[in-house]
Write a protein that holds these residues in place. Structure first.
Motif, PDB file in Angstrom:
ATOM      1  N   MET A  18       4.253  63.986  49.012  1.00 47.54           N
ATOM      2  CA  MET A  18       5.352  64.555  48.352  1.00 47.54           C
ATOM      3  C   MET A  18       5.260  64.643  46.815  1.00 47.54           C
ATOM      4  O   MET A  18       5.770  65.739  46.264  1.00 47.54           O
ATOM      5  N   PHE A  21       3.911  68.103  46.733  1.00 45.54           N
ATOM      6  CA  PHE A  21       5.131  69.148  46.846  1.00 45.54           C
ATOM      7  C   PHE A  21       5.930  69.475  45.652  1.00 45.54           C
ATOM      8  O   PHE A  21       6.358  70.670  45.203  1.00 45.54           O
ATOM      9  N   THR A  48      20.590  78.045  47.810  1.00 50.20           N
ATOM     10  CA  THR A  48      20.241  77.800  49.090  1.00 50.20           C
ATOM     11  C   THR A  48      19.188  78.646  49.587  1.00 50.20           C
ATOM     12  O   THR A  48      18.300  77.929  50.614  1.00 50.20           O
ATOM     13  N   HIS A  51      16.178  76.335  48.382  1.00 50.77           N
ATOM     14  CA  HIS A  51      16.155  75.039  49.133  1.00 50.77           C
ATOM     15  C   HIS A  51      15.563  75.469  50.358  1.00 50.77           C
ATOM     16  O   HIS A  51      14.377  74.937  50.827  1.00 50.77           O
ATOM     17  N   ASP A  52      15.908  76.509  51.194  1.00 52.62           N
ATOM     18  CA  ASP A  52      15.320  76.724  52.472  1.00 52.62           C
ATOM     19  C   ASP A  52      14.031  77.207  52.455  1.00 52.62           C
ATOM     20  O   ASP A  52      13.047  76.711  53.571  1.00 52.62           O
ATOM     21  N   PHE A  54      11.646  76.169  50.351  1.00 53.06           N
ATOM     22  CA  PHE A  54      10.771  75.049  49.927  1.00 53.06           C
ATOM     23  C   PHE A  54      10.852  74.037  51.266  1.00 53.06           C
ATOM     24  O   PHE A  54       9.696  73.518  51.272  1.00 53.06           O
ATOM     25  N   LEU A  55      11.904  73.955  52.078  1.00 54.49           N
ATOM     26  CA  LEU A  55      11.787  73.310  53.356  1.00 54.49           C
ATOM     27  C   LEU A  55      10.725  73.926  54.108  1.00 54.49           C
ATOM     28  O   LEU A  55      10.228  73.121  54.754  1.00 54.49           O
ATOM     29  N   TRP A  58       7.354  73.164  53.440  1.00 50.66           N
ATOM     30  CA  TRP A  58       7.140  71.580  53.758  1.00 50.66           C
ATOM     31  C   TRP A  58       6.834  71.644  55.210  1.00 50.66           C
ATOM     32  O   TRP A  58       5.904  71.093  55.604  1.00 50.66           O
ATOM     33  N   GLU A  59       7.458  72.197  55.949  1.00 51.94           N
ATOM     34  CA  GLU A  59       7.410  72.022  57.652  1.00 51.94           C
ATOM     35  C   GLU A  59       6.544  73.233  58.093  1.00 51.94           C
ATOM     36  O   GLU A  59       6.085  72.776  59.341  1.00 51.94           O
TER      37      GLU A  59
ATOM     38  N   ILE B  68      16.535  69.001  48.112  1.00 53.57           N
ATOM     39  CA  ILE B  68      15.477  69.544  48.912  1.00 53.57           C
ATOM     40  C   ILE B  68      14.911  68.084  49.333  1.00 53.57           C
ATOM     41  O   ILE B  68      14.501  68.026  50.721  1.00 53.57           O
ATOM     42  N   ARG B  69      14.593  67.227  48.475  1.00 55.94           N
ATOM     43  CA  ARG B  69      13.945  65.907  48.794  1.00 55.94           C
ATOM     44  C   ARG B  69      14.610  65.213  49.945  1.00 55.94           C
ATOM     45  O   ARG B  69      14.294  64.743  50.831  1.00 55.94           O
ATOM     46  N   SER B  71      16.901  66.543  52.155  1.00 56.69           N
ATOM     47  CA  SER B  71      16.712  67.290  53.283  1.00 56.69           C
ATOM     48  C   SER B  71      15.413  66.943  54.287  1.00 56.69           C
ATOM     49  O   SER B  71      15.382  66.843  55.428  1.00 56.69           O
ATOM     50  N   ILE B  72      14.171  66.898  53.411  1.00 60.02           N
ATOM     51  CA  ILE B  72      12.911  66.582  53.844  1.00 60.02           C
ATOM     52  C   ILE B  72      13.346  65.280  54.549  1.00 60.02           C
ATOM     53  O   ILE B  72      12.675  64.898  55.725  1.00 60.02           O
ATOM     54  N   GLN B  73      13.400  64.184  53.799  1.00 65.62           N
ATOM     55  CA  GLN B  73      13.554  63.096  54.332  1.00 65.62           C
ATOM     56  C   GLN B  73      14.460  62.501  55.275  1.00 65.62           C
ATOM     57  O   GLN B  73      14.197  61.874  56.404  1.00 65.62           O
ATOM     58  N   ALA B  76      16.639  67.351  57.718  1.00 65.07           N
ATOM     59  CA  ALA B  76      18.054  68.125  57.953  1.00 65.07           C
ATOM     60  C   ALA B  76      17.418  69.683  58.512  1.00 65.07           C
ATOM     61  O   ALA B  76      16.363  70.175  58.348  1.00 65.07           O
ATOM     62  N   PRO B  77      18.253  70.275  58.844  1.00 62.91           N
ATOM     63  CA  PRO B  77      18.189  71.845  59.373  1.00 62.91           C
ATOM     64  C   PRO B  77      17.855  72.684  58.076  1.00 62.91           C
ATOM     65  O   PRO B  77      18.265  72.172  57.008  1.00 62.91           O
ATOM     66  N   MET B  78      17.272  73.650  58.545  1.00 65.88           N
ATOM     67  CA  MET B  78      16.931  74.703  57.335  1.00 65.88           C
ATOM     68  C   MET B  78      17.888  75.254  56.508  1.00 65.88           C
ATOM     69  O   MET B  78      18.181  75.049  55.206  1.00 65.88           O
ATOM     70  N   GLU B  79      19.077  75.539  57.219  1.00 65.47           N
ATOM     71  CA  GLU B  79      20.386  75.777  56.322  1.00 65.47           C
ATOM     72  C   GLU B  79      21.248  74.723  56.004  1.00 65.47           C
ATOM     73  O   GLU B  79      22.334  74.460  56.420  1.00 65.47           O
ATOM     74  N   ALA B  80      20.855  74.024  54.895  1.00 67.41           N
ATOM     75  CA  ALA B  80      21.544  73.018  54.251  1.00 67.41           C
ATOM     76  C   ALA B  80      22.752  73.520  53.537  1.00 67.41           C
ATOM     77  O   ALA B  80      22.467  74.283  52.721  1.00 67.41           O
TER      78      ALA B  80
END
Lengths: 189, 261
Positions: A18, A21, A48, A51-52, A54-55, A58-59, B68-69, B71-73, B76-80
């Motif tokens: 993390m 990241f 948004t 957010h998406d 960076f998510l 991560w994934e 974001i942190r 959501s990672i923990q 959460a789905p992509m479209e938060a």
């Protein structure tokens, strides 16, 4: 533009580190947010998208292929594609709902809180602006309409009142010139 | 497709402007072995990705990183759902300054930590490589000596056969009388029992055996021994290996494992 630091941080992110990241976020959040905001003109939508992205980073770090470009290119491309998709999907909805959350006039640009990153950002900004200024206005305009406004070739042709072939030529010449001017910089950062 | 055609497709592709047939043609050519075209596309993509830097840079709200942190923990789905930012009141400035300072310290600390680790890892790698280079240089020197010895017409060779205790074993000795050197190789020997060792003997014609050193067989049953300063090499008649107490003896006493004349 791939740097050893990016490569190392990415390896750490693959191992679900993390802190690594967080450092990648600090390096790219402003650029990606700026891009998304320019395309969507809405802070909430832009956040948004960031957010998406960076998510997704991560994934799905494993989907990144260094042979097809640097991490910066990957992140910028992901952001732009998602922002353009959202722009196209939301355009009609926004028209009927009366608009989004526009950027207030005169809001000051914000630079990085890290001195070194801030200097690099200013340096990049100056280089790219200077490079864009070397293009004829028509080429620059065609590039901006395509890149930031997400218009298709046909839409650009209709907007500027020129044939499709002219649009293609302007884009090709504009990008080629941009590449030439920025060439020494592409592998140096 | 020539380079100009590809150039145009590249430019349109980096802006996402290709239709499906054009995109297929582009992908087809990009995957061809044409390195120039791949380089062209790579550079155009890099140049295009710099376009956002021409804009005045703006920062997302500080809360985004935390969202974001979370959501990672939470997986959460992509479209938060993004929270619309509230206008900061005057009371926010002090905590915000502290937060920015803390973020700066943490980020710089983190970067320093990672860079230091990277440097340490690279130093370790260099040390390992230096060790490997030294080992390879040693091996190369050994091989050079062996080749010179084996191809020198003045060097005699003696083949050793396995005797009763180890009939499948074998050996070979190269004798250079000029330098009083014996280069000895053994194969197929089992490890010596505890408290015992193999000992090599050089036996000149009509004289008592000369101690040429003790050795151990490795896990593959092989052994290499270089012995220098042996006398009477010009009248050397026999080379033999016996099993002796650990440390060896001045004269052979144990069973003979290898011998050749």
């Amino acid at each position: 533009m791939q740097t050893d630091l990016d490569r190392y941080l990415l390896q750490r992110v693959q191992q679900k580190d993390m802190n690594a990241f967080s450092l990648l976020y600090e390096r790219y959040c402003r650029t990606l947010y700026t891009l998304a905001l320019r395309i969507l003109s809405d802070r909430t939508d832009a956040e948004t998208i960031v957010h998406d992205v960076f998510l997704y980073l991560w994934e799905h770090t494993d989907t990144y292929d260094e042979a097809r470009g640097s991490l910066a290119v990957w992140l910028v491309t992901l952001t732009r594609n998602r922002a353009i998709d959202r722009l196209r999907a939301g355009a009609s909805k926004r028209d009927t709902l009366g608009g989004a959350d526009p950027l207030p006039e005169g809001l000051e640009a914000v630079t990085s809180s890290q001195p070194l990153e801030s200097l690099l950002e200013q340096e990049r900004q100056s280089l790219v602006r200077n490079a864009l200024e070397t293009l004829p206005a028509a080429q620059r305009s065609a590039l901006e309409l395509a890149y930031f406004d997400g218009l298709t070739q046909a839409q650009i042709a209709a907007q500027i009142g020129e044939p499709l072939g002219t649009v293609k030529t302007r884009i090709r010449l504009g990008l080629r010139k941009l590449r030439e001017v920025l060439s020494p910089y592409l592998r140096a950062v | 497709m020539n380079h100009d055609e590809f150039d145009e497709l590249c430019a349109l592709q980096t802006l996402g402007l290709l239709d499906e047939p054009e995109r297929r043609r582009f992908e087809e050519h990009l995957n061809s072995p044409c390195a120039t075209c791949r380089e062209t596309f790579w550079e155009l993509a890099e140049a295009t990705a710099l376009l956002p830097y021409a804009l005045p840079q703006r920062a997302p709200s500080p809360a985004l990183k935390e969202r974001i942190r979370q959501s990672i923990q939470s997986g959460a789905p992509m479209e938060a759902e993004a929270v619309r930012p509230a206008r900061p009141g005057p009371g926010r400035w002090v905590p915000l300054t502290i937060a920015v300072a803390a973020s700066l310290i943490l980020s710089l600390g983190g970067a320093t930590f990672y860079l230091n680790r990277q440097i340490t890892q690279q130093r370790e790698t260099i040390q390992q490589l230096n060790g490997r280079v030294a080992a390879l240089a040693e091996q190369a020197a050994e091989l050079t000596t062996l080749i010179r010895t084996m191809t020198d017409p003045e060097v005699k060779s003696i083949r050793l056969a396995g005797l009763t205790p180890e009939p499948r074993a074998s050996g070979k000795a190269f004798i250079d009388a000029r330098t009083q050197t014996v280069l000895f190789y053994a194969y197929g020997l089992t490890a010596a029992p505890a408290g015992k060792t193999y000992q090599l003997w050089a036996i000149p014609k009509g004289k008592t055996p000369i101690n040429a050193g003790v050795f151990a067989a490795d896990s593959t049953g092989s052994a290499v021994l270089t012995v220098r300063g042996l006398s009477d090499m010009d009248v050397l008649e026999t080379i033999a290996v016996t099993l002796e107490p650990a440390g060896g003896l001045p004269q052979p006493s144990g069973p003979m494992y290898l011998a050749g004349s």
